[in-house]
Design a protein around this motif. Structure first.
Motif, PDB file in Angstrom:
ATOM      1  N   GLN A   4      27.375   1.301 -24.806  1.00  0.00           N
ATOM      2  CA  GLN A   4      28.039   0.297 -23.992  1.00  0.00           C
ATOM      3  C   GLN A   4      27.019  -0.490 -23.204  1.00  0.00           C
ATOM      4  N   SER A   5      27.189  -1.789 -23.136  1.00  0.00           N
ATOM      5  CA  SER A   5      26.271  -2.605 -22.348  1.00  0.00           C
ATOM      6  C   SER A   5      27.025  -3.216 -21.173  1.00  0.00           C
ATOM      7  N   SER A   6      26.271  -3.605 -20.187  1.00  0.00           N
ATOM      8  CA  SER A   6      26.835  -4.192 -18.983  1.00  0.00           C
ATOM      9  C   SER A   6      26.260  -5.575 -18.778  1.00  0.00           C
ATOM     10  N   ALA A   7      27.055  -6.460 -18.187  1.00  0.00           N
ATOM     11  CA  ALA A   7      26.565  -7.801 -17.896  1.00  0.00           C
ATOM     12  C   ALA A   7      25.621  -7.781 -16.699  1.00  0.00           C
ATOM     13  N   HIS A   8      25.638  -6.696 -15.935  1.00  0.00           N
ATOM     14  CA  HIS A   8      24.802  -6.556 -14.748  1.00  0.00           C
ATOM     15  C   HIS A   8      23.866  -5.361 -14.920  1.00  0.00           C
ATOM     16  N   PRO A   9      22.689  -5.419 -14.310  1.00  0.00           N
ATOM     17  CA  PRO A   9      21.788  -4.266 -14.373  1.00  0.00           C
ATOM     18  C   PRO A   9      22.425  -3.039 -13.707  1.00  0.00           C
ATOM     19  N   VAL A  10      22.159  -1.886 -14.252  1.00  0.00           N
ATOM     20  CA  VAL A  10      22.675  -0.638 -13.704  1.00  0.00           C
ATOM     21  C   VAL A  10      21.491   0.275 -13.410  1.00  0.00           C
ATOM     22  N   ALA A  11      21.424   0.774 -12.184  1.00  0.00           N
ATOM     23  CA  ALA A  11      20.325   1.663 -11.797  1.00  0.00           C
ATOM     24  C   ALA A  11      20.563   3.059 -12.363  1.00  0.00           C
ATOM     25  N   SER A  12      19.494   3.673 -12.805  1.00  0.00           N
ATOM     26  CA  SER A  12      19.585   5.043 -13.299  1.00  0.00           C
ATOM     27  C   SER A  12      18.352   5.817 -12.837  1.00  0.00           C
ATOM     28  N   VAL A  13      18.438   7.122 -12.966  1.00  0.00           N
ATOM     29  CA  VAL A  13      17.345   7.988 -12.535  1.00  0.00           C
ATOM     30  C   VAL A  13      17.146   9.085 -13.568  1.00  0.00           C
ATOM     31  N   LEU A  14      15.901   9.515 -13.713  1.00  0.00           N
ATOM     32  CA  LEU A  14      15.543  10.616 -14.599  1.00  0.00           C
ATOM     33  C   LEU A  14      14.549  11.481 -13.847  1.00  0.00           C
ATOM     34  N   SER A  15      14.754  12.796 -13.887  1.00  0.00           N
ATOM     35  CA  SER A  15      13.875  13.710 -13.156  1.00  0.00           C
ATOM     36  C   SER A  15      13.144  14.631 -14.118  1.00  0.00           C
ATOM     37  N   VAL A  16      11.869  14.827 -13.862  1.00  0.00           N
ATOM     38  CA  VAL A  16      11.082  15.813 -14.600  1.00  0.00           C
ATOM     39  C   VAL A  16      10.759  16.919 -13.607  1.00  0.00           C
ATOM     40  N   VAL A  17      11.378  18.085 -13.804  1.00  0.00           N
ATOM     41  CA  VAL A  17      11.215  19.204 -12.893  1.00  0.00           C
ATOM     42  C   VAL A  17      10.339  20.253 -13.572  1.00  0.00           C
TER      43      VAL A  17
END
Length: 58
Positions: A4-17
């Protein structure tokens, strides 16, 4: 398989633990990567993130 794509940017996060010689991985449950292993992460609500940042101790 579609993403799915969005017309607006979407913030996301990824963690390396990393702990000693171990790395935390999670099994994805949502498409398009359901069943695959990866680093923990997800979408970020920018309003909630801003609120938490403003309330964090300095």
């Amino acid at each position: 398989m579609s993403v799915q794509s969005s017309a607006h940017p979407v913030a996301s996060v990824l963690s390396v633990v990393v702990h000693d010689a171990n790395v935390l991985l999670v099994r994805r449950i949502n498409p398009p990567d359901a069943g695959k292993w990866g680093y923990p992460g997800g979408w970020v609500d920018p309003i909630l993130a801003a609120f938490r940042t403003a309330r964090a101790p300095t």
